[in-house]
Design an enzyme around this catalytic site. Structure first.
Site, short mmCIF file in Angstrom:
data_model
loop_
_atom_site.label_atom_id
_atom_site.label_comp_id
_atom_site.label_asym_id
_atom_site.label_seq_id
_atom_site.Cartn_x
_atom_site.Cartn_y
_atom_site.Cartn_z
N ARG A 1 57.33 -24.59 13.10
CA ARG A 1 56.60 -23.85 14.14
C ARG A 1 57.52 -23.43 15.29
O ARG A 1 57.36 -22.35 15.86
CB ARG A 1 55.46 -24.73 14.65
CG ARG A 1 54.50 -24.04 15.62
CD ARG A 1 53.27 -24.90 15.80
NE ARG A 1 52.31 -24.30 16.72
CZ ARG A 1 52.16 -24.68 17.98
NH1 ARG A 1 52.93 -25.65 18.48
NH2 ARG A 1 51.26 -24.12 18.77
N PRO B 1 50.51 -15.06 18.69
CA PRO B 1 49.06 -14.92 18.50
C PRO B 1 48.33 -16.26 18.63
O PRO B 1 48.73 -17.25 18.02
CB PRO B 1 48.95 -14.37 17.07
CG PRO B 1 50.23 -14.75 16.40
CD PRO B 1 51.27 -14.75 17.46
N GLY C 1 62.85 -12.16 19.95
CA GLY C 1 63.77 -12.39 18.85
C GLY C 1 64.20 -13.84 18.70
O GLY C 1 63.92 -14.70 19.55
N ASP D 1 45.65 -28.30 6.70
CA ASP D 1 45.29 -28.34 5.28
C ASP D 1 44.64 -29.70 5.06
O ASP D 1 45.31 -30.73 5.10
CB ASP D 1 46.54 -28.16 4.41
CG ASP D 1 46.31 -28.45 2.94
OD1 ASP D 1 45.17 -28.80 2.55
OD2 ASP D 1 47.27 -28.35 2.15
N HIS E 1 57.80 -19.70 16.83
CA HIS E 1 57.56 -19.42 18.24
C HIS E 1 58.81 -18.91 18.95
O HIS E 1 58.71 -18.22 19.96
CB HIS E 1 57.02 -20.68 18.93
CG HIS E 1 55.56 -20.91 18.67
ND1 HIS E 1 54.71 -21.51 19.57
CD2 HIS E 1 54.79 -20.60 17.59
CE1 HIS E 1 53.49 -21.58 19.06
NE2 HIS E 1 53.52 -21.03 17.86
N ASP E 2 59.97 -19.24 18.43
CA ASP E 2 61.20 -18.69 18.98
C ASP E 2 61.35 -17.22 18.62
O ASP E 2 61.56 -16.37 19.49
CB ASP E 2 62.40 -19.48 18.46
CG ASP E 2 63.72 -19.01 19.04
OD1 ASP E 2 63.75 -18.67 20.25
OD2 ASP E 2 64.72 -18.96 18.31
N ASN F 1 52.47 -23.12 23.73
CA ASN F 1 53.40 -24.24 23.56
C ASN F 1 53.07 -25.50 24.34
O ASN F 1 53.47 -26.60 23.95
CB ASN F 1 54.82 -23.80 23.94
CG ASN F 1 55.38 -22.75 23.01
OD1 ASN F 1 55.07 -22.73 21.82
ND2 ASN F 1 56.19 -21.85 23.55
N HIS G 1 50.70 -23.02 7.48
CA HIS G 1 49.62 -23.92 7.88
C HIS G 1 49.14 -24.82 6.75
O HIS G 1 48.11 -25.47 6.86
CB HIS G 1 48.45 -23.11 8.45
CG HIS G 1 48.70 -22.63 9.85
ND1 HIS G 1 47.77 -21.93 10.59
CD2 HIS G 1 49.79 -22.77 10.66
CE1 HIS G 1 48.27 -21.65 11.78
NE2 HIS G 1 49.50 -22.15 11.84
N THR H 1 46.29 -31.97 1.81
CA THR H 1 47.69 -32.41 1.75
C THR H 1 48.48 -31.89 2.96
O THR H 1 49.35 -31.03 2.82
CB THR H 1 48.36 -31.91 0.45
OG1 THR H 1 48.21 -30.46 0.38
CG2 THR H 1 47.72 -32.52 -0.79
N ASP I 1 52.25 -26.75 -0.15
CA ASP I 1 51.67 -26.26 -1.40
C ASP I 1 50.76 -25.08 -1.10
O ASP I 1 50.84 -24.49 -0.01
CB ASP I 1 50.90 -27.40 -2.10
CG ASP I 1 49.91 -28.09 -1.17
OD1 ASP I 1 49.30 -27.41 -0.32
OD2 ASP I 1 49.72 -29.32 -1.30
N VAL J 1 59.25 -14.32 20.33
CA VAL J 1 59.44 -14.04 21.76
C VAL J 1 60.84 -13.49 21.99
O VAL J 1 61.81 -14.24 22.06
CB VAL J 1 59.21 -15.31 22.61
CG1 VAL J 1 59.32 -14.98 24.09
CG2 VAL J 1 57.84 -15.91 22.31
N ASP K 1 66.38 -16.31 19.29
CA ASP K 1 67.51 -16.52 20.19
C ASP K 1 67.54 -17.89 20.85
O ASP K 1 68.29 -18.12 21.79
CB ASP K 1 67.53 -15.43 21.28
CG ASP K 1 66.26 -15.43 22.13
OD1 ASP K 1 65.39 -16.31 21.92
OD2 ASP K 1 66.13 -14.56 23.01
#
Length: 318
Positions: free
Chosen positions: A61, A162, A71, A237, A65-66, A93, A192, A240, A245, A69, A73
């Site tokens: 994640r 989003p 690109g 999920d 998230h990097d 975050n 997810h 699992t 999967d 925003v 970086d």
């Protein structure tokens, strides 16, 4: 005619520039400058996941998230300072993004082995891949050579990532703004299949939406009331949450997506429903498309050449 030549020249310059940026990212980027880089990251990720399985999803994640925003970086890793308020306390975050200590540990080992060579942005890209593999998912060759930003953008983070309340059109627009297609959106949503989400992220879905299995909603209401218990966790999920999967997609077919945004990709749209059904039926196809989409996401506006820097400490600019 002169105008046509000028326009053609501009197009060629842009095309060449784009090709050069992509060409500067290579799976072999550190083969001579830090040949042990990949093995160091892999070992640290394995140790972190052994200590806490959930951290694999957290590292994946962080990379997402990097990249969303400005690109890929490493800006998500920067702490607040006197010049700017960083991205760690933004809506997507705050009390949610995690894994920063793992990145610190990886960086410390890399600095000892190859001082000033491996970027924090590349650490995130490699750690995301290694986390997926460790939890049973696909592998891919991570293109490397990104450099680190020297600043972060709180406003861009709030605007570009989003939220879990997004509808399908908002998700498509958000991914499109990053150069990612609807196919990329549905494949990357497969992330997810691992990890947990806070009550605040799925509360509106279980109380306000109708496209959710009633018994599933009731089971979640028992741990996530209309108010309070904001930090209570539930698996993205339900079967699992620590294995990569395709059960995430099977859950969507049964209207058991945890987040509103999850269920939106299987909610009667001809744009996405077919893809969800395909991935629910074919794990190998999902793995192939997920890996391809991760490579594409990792290519979002990287800093290369003389842009940015190689941070010594991922939490602050040099």
């Amino acid at each position: 005619m002169a105008l046509f030549r000028s326009l053609l020249l501009i197009i060629l310059i842009v095309a060449v520039s784009s090709c050069q940026t992509n060409a500067q990212l290579s799976p072999n980027y550190y083969s001579s400058t830090c040949p042990q880089a990949l093995s160091i990251v892999k070992a640290e990720v394995a140790a972190a996941i052994k200590n806490e399985t959930r951290i694999g999803a957290s590292l994946l994640r962080l990379h997402f998230h990097d990249c969303f925003v400005n690109g890929c970086d490493g800006s998500v890793l920067l702490d607040d300072n006197s010049t700017f308020i960083g991205e760690k306390t933004t809506v997507p975050n705050n009390n949610s993004a995690r894994g920063f200590n793992v990145v610190d540990n990886i960086k410390a080992r890399l600095e000892k082995a190859c001082p000033g060579v491996v970027s924090c942005a590349d650490i995130l890209a490699i750690a995301a891949r290694d986390s997926v593999v460790r939890l049973g998912g696909p592998s891919w060759k991570v293109r490397l050579g990104r450099r680190d930003s020297t600043s972060a953008s709180r406003s861009a983070a709030n605007a570009s990532i989003p939220p879990p309340t997004s509808n399908l059109s908002a998700l498509i627009s958000s991914f499109s703004a990053q150069g990612l297609s609807i196919k990329n959106l549905v494949a990357l949503s497969g992330a997810h299949t691992i990890g947990l989400a806070r009550c605040t992220s799925f509360r509106s879905h279980i109380y306000n939406d109708t496209n959710i299995d009633p018994s599933f909603a009731n089971s979640l209401r028992r741990i996530c009331p209309r108010s309070g218990n904001d930090s209570v966790l539930a698996p993205l999920d339900r079967q699992t949450p620590t294995s990569f999967d395709n059960l995430y997609y099977k859950n969507l077919l049964d209207k058991k997506g945890l987040l509103h945004s999850d269920q939106e990709i299987f909610n009667g749209s001809s744009l996405t429903d077919g893809l969800v059904k395909m991935y629910a039926a074919d794990t190998s196809l999902l793995f192939k498309k997920f890996a391809k989409s991760m490579i594409k996401m990792g290519n979002i506006k990287p800093l290369t050449g003389n842009a940015g820097e190689i941070r010594i400490n991922c939490r602050k600019a040099n």
